[in-house]
Write a protein that holds these residues in place. Structure first.
Motif, PDB file in Angstrom:
ATOM      1  N   ALA A  27      -4.419 -12.002  -4.463  1.00 18.16           N
ATOM      2  CA  ALA A  27      -3.580 -11.250  -3.823  1.00 18.16           C
ATOM      3  C   ALA A  27      -1.701 -11.724  -4.627  1.00 18.16           C
ATOM      4  CB  ALA A  27      -3.772 -10.670  -2.768  1.00 18.16           C
ATOM      5  N   ALA A  28      -1.518 -13.062  -4.047  1.00 18.65           N
ATOM      6  CA  ALA A  28      -0.498 -13.591  -4.312  1.00 18.65           C
ATOM      7  C   ALA A  28      -0.019 -13.562  -5.581  1.00 18.65           C
ATOM      8  CB  ALA A  28       0.026 -14.301  -3.459  1.00 18.65           C
ATOM      9  N   ALA A  29      -0.505 -14.015  -6.300  1.00 13.91           N
ATOM     10  CA  ALA A  29      -0.787 -14.108  -8.066  1.00 13.91           C
ATOM     11  C   ALA A  29      -0.081 -12.957  -8.246  1.00 13.91           C
ATOM     12  CB  ALA A  29      -1.400 -14.522  -8.940  1.00 13.91           C
ATOM     13  N   ARG A  30       0.098 -11.425  -8.372  1.00 20.01           N
ATOM     14  CA  ARG A  30      -0.411 -10.600  -8.744  1.00 20.01           C
ATOM     15  C   ARG A  30       1.015  -9.246  -8.874  1.00 20.01           C
ATOM     16  NH1 ARG A  30      -5.748  -8.799  -7.584  1.00 20.01           N
ATOM     17  NH2 ARG A  30      -6.649  -9.610  -8.435  1.00 20.01           N
ATOM     18  N   VAL A  31       1.572  -9.240 -10.051  1.00 19.97           N
ATOM     19  CA  VAL A  31       2.657  -7.723  -9.530  1.00 19.97           C
ATOM     20  C   VAL A  31       1.921  -6.852  -9.163  1.00 19.97           C
ATOM     21  CG1 VAL A  31       4.686  -7.131 -10.763  1.00 19.97           C
ATOM     22  CG2 VAL A  31       4.195  -9.823 -10.960  1.00 19.97           C
ATOM     23  N   MET A  32       2.357  -5.888  -8.395  1.00 15.69           N
ATOM     24  CA  MET A  32       2.158  -4.719  -7.305  1.00 15.69           C
ATOM     25  C   MET A  32       2.120  -4.244  -7.621  1.00 15.69           C
ATOM     26  SD  MET A  32      -0.891  -6.352  -3.875  1.00 15.69           S
ATOM     27  CE  MET A  32      -0.063  -7.736  -4.365  1.00 15.69           C
ATOM     28  N   VAL A  33       2.672  -2.289  -8.114  1.00 19.62           N
ATOM     29  CA  VAL A  33       3.268  -1.325  -7.899  1.00 19.62           C
ATOM     30  C   VAL A  33       3.020  -0.721  -6.748  1.00 19.62           C
ATOM     31  CG1 VAL A  33       2.979   0.570  -8.931  1.00 19.62           C
ATOM     32  CG2 VAL A  33       2.966  -0.578 -10.134  1.00 19.62           C
ATOM     33  N   VAL A  34       4.442  -1.360  -5.367  1.00 21.80           N
ATOM     34  CA  VAL A  34       4.769  -0.532  -4.656  1.00 21.80           C
ATOM     35  C   VAL A  34       4.458   1.339  -4.560  1.00 21.80           C
ATOM     36  CG1 VAL A  34       5.276  -0.398  -2.361  1.00 21.80           C
ATOM     37  CG2 VAL A  34       4.563  -2.633  -3.571  1.00 21.80           C
ATOM     38  N   ALA A  35       5.388   1.432  -5.631  1.00 24.26           N
ATOM     39  CA  ALA A  35       5.574   2.902  -5.830  1.00 24.26           C
ATOM     40  C   ALA A  35       6.108   3.206  -6.808  1.00 24.26           C
ATOM     41  CB  ALA A  35       6.615   3.065  -4.572  1.00 24.26           C
ATOM     42  N   ASP A  36       5.312   4.358  -7.446  1.00 25.22           N
ATOM     43  CA  ASP A  36       5.244   5.185  -8.687  1.00 25.22           C
ATOM     44  C   ASP A  36       6.141   5.699  -8.753  1.00 25.22           C
ATOM     45  OD1 ASP A  36       4.695   6.895  -7.855  1.00 25.22           O
ATOM     46  OD2 ASP A  36       3.075   7.366  -8.567  1.00 25.22           O
ATOM     47  N   GLY A  37       6.420   5.907 -10.302  1.00 27.43           N
ATOM     48  CA  GLY A  37       7.617   7.103 -10.678  1.00 27.43           C
ATOM     49  C   GLY A  37       8.197   8.655  -9.657  1.00 27.43           C
ATOM     50  N   TYR A  38       6.643   8.783  -9.435  1.00 30.54           N
ATOM     51  CA  TYR A  38       6.340  10.429  -9.357  1.00 30.54           C
ATOM     52  C   TYR A  38       6.411  10.193  -7.127  1.00 30.54           C
ATOM     53  CZ  TYR A  38       4.679  11.666 -13.114  1.00 30.54           C
ATOM     54  OH  TYR A  38       4.692  11.486 -14.802  1.00 30.54           O
ATOM     55  N   GLY A  39       6.839   9.090  -6.665  1.00 27.38           N
ATOM     56  CA  GLY A  39       6.803   8.852  -5.283  1.00 27.38           C
ATOM     57  C   GLY A  39       5.654   8.584  -4.627  1.00 27.38           C
ATOM     58  N   ARG A  40       4.481   8.155  -4.928  1.00 27.78           N
ATOM     59  CA  ARG A  40       3.250   8.076  -4.557  1.00 27.78           C
ATOM     60  C   ARG A  40       3.327   6.260  -3.828  1.00 27.78           C
ATOM     61  NH1 ARG A  40       0.194  11.170  -8.903  1.00 27.78           N
ATOM     62  NH2 ARG A  40       0.987   9.278 -10.303  1.00 27.78           N
ATOM     63  N   LEU A  41       2.702   5.581  -2.261  1.00 26.68           N
ATOM     64  CA  LEU A  41       2.331   4.415  -2.715  1.00 26.68           C
ATOM     65  C   LEU A  41       0.685   3.847  -3.171  1.00 26.68           C
ATOM     66  CD1 LEU A  41       4.254   4.565   1.054  1.00 26.68           C
ATOM     67  CD2 LEU A  41       5.168   4.109  -0.693  1.00 26.68           C
ATOM     68  N   ILE A  42       1.070   3.472  -4.180  1.00 23.80           N
ATOM     69  CA  ILE A  42       0.177   2.994  -4.426  1.00 23.80           C
ATOM     70  C   ILE A  42      -0.349   1.507  -3.458  1.00 23.80           C
ATOM     71  CG2 ILE A  42      -0.943   1.678  -6.552  1.00 23.80           C
ATOM     72  CD1 ILE A  42       0.223   4.621  -6.579  1.00 23.80           C
TER      73      ILE A  42
END
Length: 160
Positions: A62-77
């Protein structure tokens, strides 16, 4: 008057020479790609695969990946509990749930043919630094800058 036919002939020859066959670039040989090392992008949240550390040990998945926290529409991923514990990041859900405005989304869609994520979590091995601060380049196109909460936000030049 005698020079007029010579001028017309020279213009005609110049036009004939300049409008002759166009150069066609030579085709380069097709390159082959090794498909055994391609990434499995079945999960839209994950961007980079795990890499090994200098010591030879494998970094936490989990620490080795770049993760999307929030997309452009305002959804928390990615929820806060899904981030690595050693990151120490605590964020405000209300602040992250603000997406781009309709005009900003339309502007990015027209310019870049995509709507990039708004907020990313980037592990330390992928972070670059400059005089302006810490940054990360997403898909070799979009620049993200680190804010005091430890997350990376899309540069404002893309949506202003």
């Amino acid at each position: 008057m005698k020079k007029l036919p010579i001028i017309l002939c020279s213009i005609f020859l110049f036009a004939l020479i300049s409008c002759s066959r166009k150069r066609i670039p030579q085709k380069t040989p097709a390159t082959t790609f090794d498909t055994s090392t391609t990434k499995n992008n079945s999960q839209p949240v994950l961007v980079d695969s795990a890499k090994t550390a200098d010591s030879g040990k494998t970094i936490n998945d989990a620490a080795a990946r770049v993760m999307v926290v929030a997309d452009g529409y305002g959804r928390l991923i990615t929820q806060q509990q899904n981030l690595p514990e050693d990151s120490g990041i605590s964020y405000d859900n209300l602040q992250l749930s603000k997406g781009f405005t309709t005009q900003q989304r339309a502007n990015m869609q027209a310019r870049y043919k995509t709507i990039p994520p708004r907020v990313l979590y980037v592990p330390q091995p992928y972070v670059r630094s400059s005089l302006k601060g810490s940054y990360y380049i997403f898909k070799n196109k979009f620049w993200y800058w680190k804010k005091p909460d430890g997350l990376f936000y899309l540069d404002e030049k893309y949506y202003l």
